[in-house]
Design a protein around this motif. Structure first.
Motif, PDB file in Angstrom:
ATOM      1  N   PRO A  96      -8.959  11.291   3.846  1.00 19.46           N
ATOM      2  CA  PRO A  96      -9.187  10.747   5.181  1.00 19.46           C
ATOM      3  C   PRO A  96      -8.291   9.531   5.416  1.00 19.46           C
ATOM      4  O   PRO A  96      -7.831   8.899   4.470  1.00 19.46           O
ATOM      5  CB  PRO A  96     -10.673  10.345   5.141  1.00 19.46           C
ATOM      6  N   PRO A  97      -8.030   9.200   6.681  1.00 16.68           N
ATOM      7  CA  PRO A  97      -7.111   8.110   7.000  1.00 16.68           C
ATOM      8  C   PRO A  97      -7.545   6.760   6.432  1.00 16.68           C
ATOM      9  O   PRO A  97      -8.739   6.471   6.328  1.00 16.68           O
ATOM     10  CB  PRO A  97      -7.109   8.059   8.529  1.00 16.68           C
ATOM     11  N   ILE A  98      -6.551   5.962   6.085  1.00 19.86           N
ATOM     12  CA  ILE A  98      -6.773   4.580   5.655  1.00 19.86           C
ATOM     13  C   ILE A  98      -6.184   3.680   6.727  1.00 19.86           C
ATOM     14  O   ILE A  98      -5.031   3.867   7.115  1.00 19.86           O
ATOM     15  CB  ILE A  98      -6.099   4.320   4.300  1.00 19.86           C
ATOM     16  N   THR A  99      -6.980   2.731   7.227  1.00 18.65           N
ATOM     17  CA  THR A  99      -6.496   1.830   8.270  1.00 18.65           C
ATOM     18  C   THR A  99      -6.548   0.392   7.768  1.00 18.65           C
ATOM     19  O   THR A  99      -7.561  -0.034   7.218  1.00 18.65           O
ATOM     20  CB  THR A  99      -7.348   1.973   9.548  1.00 18.65           C
ATOM     21  N   LEU A 100      -5.453  -0.330   7.954  1.00 18.06           N
ATOM     22  CA  LEU A 100      -5.372  -1.725   7.548  1.00 18.06           C
ATOM     23  C   LEU A 100      -5.228  -2.566   8.819  1.00 18.06           C
ATOM     24  O   LEU A 100      -4.335  -2.312   9.626  1.00 18.06           O
ATOM     25  CB  LEU A 100      -4.160  -1.952   6.642  1.00 18.06           C
ATOM     26  N   VAL A 101      -6.117  -3.525   9.001  1.00 13.32           N
ATOM     27  CA  VAL A 101      -6.177  -4.298  10.238  1.00 13.32           C
ATOM     28  C   VAL A 101      -6.030  -5.775   9.926  1.00 13.32           C
ATOM     29  O   VAL A 101      -6.632  -6.254   8.957  1.00 13.32           O
ATOM     30  CB  VAL A 101      -7.542  -4.094  10.938  1.00 13.32           C
ATOM     31  N   GLY A 102      -5.295  -6.509  10.725  1.00 20.91           N
ATOM     32  CA  GLY A 102      -5.216  -7.951  10.495  1.00 20.91           C
ATOM     33  C   GLY A 102      -4.194  -8.626  11.384  1.00 20.91           C
ATOM     34  O   GLY A 102      -3.672  -8.014  12.313  1.00 20.91           O
TER      35      GLY A 102
ATOM     36  N   ILE B 265      -8.896   3.040  -0.771  1.00 23.83           N
ATOM     37  CA  ILE B 265      -8.682   1.818   0.018  1.00 23.83           C
ATOM     38  C   ILE B 265      -8.139   0.768  -0.944  1.00 23.83           C
ATOM     39  O   ILE B 265      -8.785   0.467  -1.946  1.00 23.83           O
ATOM     40  CB  ILE B 265     -10.006   1.319   0.642  1.00 23.83           C
ATOM     41  N   PRO B 266      -6.964   0.196  -0.671  1.00 20.86           N
ATOM     42  CA  PRO B 266      -6.307  -0.623  -1.696  1.00 20.86           C
ATOM     43  C   PRO B 266      -6.869  -2.044  -1.781  1.00 20.86           C
ATOM     44  O   PRO B 266      -6.135  -3.014  -1.708  1.00 20.86           O
ATOM     45  CB  PRO B 266      -4.845  -0.618  -1.249  1.00 20.86           C
TER      46      PRO B 266
ATOM     47  N   THR C  85       0.828  -1.203   0.000  1.00 25.38           N
ATOM     48  CA  THR C  85       0.000   0.000   0.000  1.00 25.38           C
ATOM     49  C   THR C  85       0.867   1.259   0.000  1.00 25.38           C
ATOM     50  O   THR C  85       0.602   2.202  -0.742  1.00 25.38           O
ATOM     51  CB  THR C  85      -0.947  -0.013   1.218  1.00 25.38           C
TER      52      THR C  85
ATOM     53  N   THR D 236      -8.942  -6.431   7.484  1.00 23.70           N
ATOM     54  CA  THR D 236      -9.945  -5.397   7.225  1.00 23.70           C
ATOM     55  C   THR D 236      -9.258  -4.122   6.751  1.00 23.70           C
ATOM     56  O   THR D 236      -8.280  -3.690   7.356  1.00 23.70           O
ATOM     57  CB  THR D 236     -10.765  -5.117   8.497  1.00 23.70           C
ATOM     58  N   LEU D 237      -9.754  -3.577   5.672  1.00 24.73           N
ATOM     59  CA  LEU D 237      -9.218  -2.336   5.120  1.00 24.73           C
ATOM     60  C   LEU D 237     -10.283  -1.262   5.270  1.00 24.73           C
ATOM     61  O   LEU D 237     -11.419  -1.456   4.817  1.00 24.73           O
ATOM     62  CB  LEU D 237      -8.867  -2.522   3.640  1.00 24.73           C
ATOM     63  N   VAL D 238      -9.949  -0.155   5.906  1.00 22.63           N
ATOM     64  CA  VAL D 238     -10.918   0.887   6.238  1.00 22.63           C
ATOM     65  C   VAL D 238     -10.461   2.216   5.655  1.00 22.63           C
ATOM     66  O   VAL D 238      -9.270   2.538   5.730  1.00 22.63           O
ATOM     67  CB  VAL D 238     -11.011   1.054   7.776  1.00 22.63           C
ATOM     68  N   GLY D 239     -11.379   2.988   5.118  1.00 19.93           N
ATOM     69  CA  GLY D 239     -10.972   4.311   4.638  1.00 19.93           C
ATOM     70  C   GLY D 239     -12.079   5.004   3.877  1.00 19.93           C
ATOM     71  O   GLY D 239     -13.228   4.553   3.879  1.00 19.93           O
ATOM     72  N   PRO D 240     -11.737   6.122   3.219  1.00 16.52           N
ATOM     73  CA  PRO D 240     -12.744   6.866   2.485  1.00 16.52           C
ATOM     74  C   PRO D 240     -13.150   6.096   1.234  1.00 16.52           C
ATOM     75  O   PRO D 240     -12.297   5.633   0.484  1.00 16.52           O
ATOM     76  CB  PRO D 240     -12.017   8.158   2.099  1.00 16.52           C
TER      77      PRO D 240
ATOM     78  N   GLY E  76       0.247   1.441  -3.710  1.00 14.76           N
ATOM     79  CA  GLY E  76      -1.139   1.912  -3.648  1.00 14.76           C
ATOM     80  C   GLY E  76      -1.251   3.412  -3.414  1.00 14.76           C
ATOM     81  O   GLY E  76      -2.169   4.056  -3.891  1.00 14.76           O
TER      82      GLY E  76
END
Lengths: 439, 439
Positions: free
Chosen positions: A294-300, B138-139, A143, B297-301, A147
């Motif tokens: 806006p922020p992008i958050t990647l969780v895992g 969001i990638p 990313t 999980t990928l979170v974002g705009p 990305g």
């Protein structure tokens, strides 16, 4: 049809064995996605005799990692031995110098020698891929490298160590001490017998150094990261945080400031409503603030054999497809030197917990010392253990916890104010200080 | 130095203008990352005369999208006009047939003609990139196409429409009705004057069809998606969900079942503790369940000019670097046909809200009908509006809401049981049914 990509794997622990298994079981999908087959042709590991669940018939056994790295049949050298020094370092160097591509999960190696290795990859035309080194299968390297190629990054931060997040989660949810939770984490295999690498923040620092380089175009350097671990965090900090709308997480934070790139690892208060605050247990997460978006958050999962192997094989598939990205996003010649941002110049809000002696004028004394340093207080909570009744014997009573949240200020102001408060002898013990990170 | 990649952009709205701006302001970083420059050489839009904030001196103005797509100078055609038909369709086809690469943010076009276009890209050697079509920056496309190349996917699901999530969030937090929140969303520009494309789930369905293809190797087909919107959701459903530990989200879900790939869009109860449940307001999120690894999980705009442009330019940078992935991950010849999974065979838990007539034996009648269909009840809550006192005049009293949560069962069993309950005349109005998705 293009010839298959021939892979050599050094290290056959849980991850290495799973990589071999995935390449075999997913062969058709991988070939479809990559446009060519992927085949393990040679391996090496510490013990050849060890019983393994994988089928290595027809696979060459190299006598050592260097022999594997320079094996004439190997196009892509996969380093899964770990460690910042040899044999990993010389084997990876040997492979890159021979023009081969390298895939590794070795954060320590990259945090220490990443730039040297990237230079070698650049010079000889091989790829150097390391998605698994940070956040296992969470696609954070890809990313940042691809990305968000077009987006200026202002901050990247995250929960990069599952052990610490597991301990902090248990402490918060069950009101337990750090020591109790650490013991449980060790019993469950979430923490090592010597937990210092994790709980003192060094694992997070290595990963953060890699992310900072990708995000900001600085040379990866673990030595540029300020590091503080979680062992001083007490259950009362987590309770106070909750009351004030925060959670405490061990964050790695790399942020562009007017004074340069700040890289720091420390326990951090984050607003309960933020994505990062929701991340519990051994799960990892990274938030990327791109300019104007806006922020992008990647969780895992940040660890685990299957998750790590998934990222390693995806990196191999990228090599098979012919993708050659700059290891740290930009050409090495474009990467800027990194210097350690002095924490005394850090700007932000602070949580301060003091044990005040229960004497008339204590609150005023503390407030005066903060005011002298021009620190504005957002909230102050003083909790009398006896419910606020006037102590029968002032001066002899138990000290009273005082919790302060400051507005944004400089760290050196906070340090000077607290030194003065200690000098005034109106508090017992050392003040607890936790930095606040806003979303 | 390789020659720069020459880009033609069709559509100069917010996104198109931002793409032009990013390519110019980020030129050095993009060249460093891609190994070659990127230059906008030609554009087209509906009105040439319109005042724009971008500098188009030295850029050729093509007379129409087809002329731009086949412009001799253009290597990479960027389609930002939108719409499933012409001019977008013929322009993209013309560019691909001429061997050029295409970058598009057009979900409608891909959901309808994706396979035809992928075939053309494959045949003529151009890339077809569309990160911006799902979840903006969001990638998620890159993650499914490349990052999880080696991992079998068992389920992908997410919040893919910011309008619906904004409405559901406001309904939940403020106890407002769907109609009130929709009006506010329209006033704030989060919803269109004709909101049906968003609130009836069609936007989510188009995005889901694209994700399902990438995840499962099926041919993208919007017609294979079961769709249900959010207009029937009432504030009392959100309150009941909260009491039971759930939130209601409009999810797109694609899941591998024993009967094939199920693709469905509908209001869904998700456990409050899940990552997806934390996603509020216009934010989007996608969760990917890979075989053997914990969810990512990928979170974002999910929208916005800057976020969309960021993804478009990253896609252009991939073209510049020479990356040619199969548009839907696998070669088109490997993609399987998609059929619409019959929802009556869907298996899962259900939330059911009934308005029961306050007569003796009503609860027993309902329970019997469910038992006849072998539906097990996990919980049942009956809320007497008068606090549980025996009504003065049974039979005349207001109907009593009854809320049931079932264990996993078949949808046809639920439908049959509720038909029987309605036939028994023990309830008023239509039962409300919301599917439950476990994490």
């Amino acid at each position: 049809m293009v010839a298959p990509l021939k892979v050599g794997i050094a290290g056959l622990g849980t991850v290495g064995a799973e990589v071999v298994r995935l390449i075999e079981t997913q062969a058709r999908v991988l070939a479809g996605r990559s446009g060519r087959g992927i085949r393990v042709v040679a391996v090496t590991a510490r013990s050849k005799a060890k019983k393994r669940s994988i089928d290595l018939r027809g696979v060459d056994w190299a006598k050592d990692p260097i022999a594997l790295a320079t094996h004439p049949e190997v196009d892509c050298f996969v380093e899964l031995m770990g460690g910042a020094g040899d044999p990993a370092l010389s084997a990876v160097e040997a492979a890159l110098n021979a023009g081969k591509s390298v895939v590794t999960a070795n954060k320590a190696l990259l945090a220490k020698h990443g730039i040297k290795l990237a230079k070698s990859a650049e010079k000889h035309g091989g790829a150097l891929n390391f998605e698994a080194a940070v956040g296992a299968a969470i696609p954070v390297i890809k990313t940042l490298r691809e990305g968000l190629a077009a987006t200026g990054i202002s901050r990247v931060y995250g929960i990069l160590n599952g052990t610490c997040n597991y301990i902090l989660t248990r402490m918060e949810q069950e009101g337990l001490s750090f020591a109790e939770c650490l013991k449980d984490a060790q019993r469950l295999g979430y923490a090592e017998a010597d937990p210092s690498f994790d709980v003192d923040g060094h694992d997070t620092a290595q990963k953060l150094a890699i992310l900072a380089s990708l995000a900001f175009g600085t040379k990866v350097a673990q030595s540029a990261v300020y590091v503080e671990g979680i062992s001083s965090i007490a259950p009362e900090d987590l309770r106070a945080a909750a009351d004030l709308g925060y959670r405490v997480k061990l964050l790695g934070v790399a942020v562009r400031t007017a004074k340069g790139i700040e890289q720091r690892v420390h326990p951090t208060m984050v607003p309960k409503s933020s994505s990062i605050a929701q991340v519990m247990g051994v799960t990892n997460a990274v938030t990327i603030d791109g300019e104007g978006i806006p922020p992008i958050t990647l969780v895992g999962p940040g660890a685990g054999g299957a998750a790590t192997a998934s990222a390693v094989v995806a990196d191999i598939a990228d090599v098979a497809r012919g993708i050659r990205a700059n290891p740290f996003g930009r050409p090495v010649a474009h990467l800027r030197d990194t210097t350690k941002a002095p924490m005394e110049r850090h700007e932000g809000g602070y949580y301060i917990r003091l044990l005040a002696r229960d004497l008339p004028g204590t609150a005023a004394a503390i407030a005066t010392r903060l005011a002298e340093q021009k620190i504005s207080i957002e909230s102050i909570v003083q909790r009398h253990p006896n419910g606020g009744a006037v102590p029968a014997n002032p001066g002899k009573a138990a000290p009273v916890p005082v919790i302060l949240i400051t507005y944004a200020t400089h760290e050196d102001a906070v340090r000077r104010a607290l030194a003065a408060v200690q000098h005034d002898k109106v508090i017992s013990g050392r003040p607890q200080v936790i930095r606040i990170e806003k979303n």
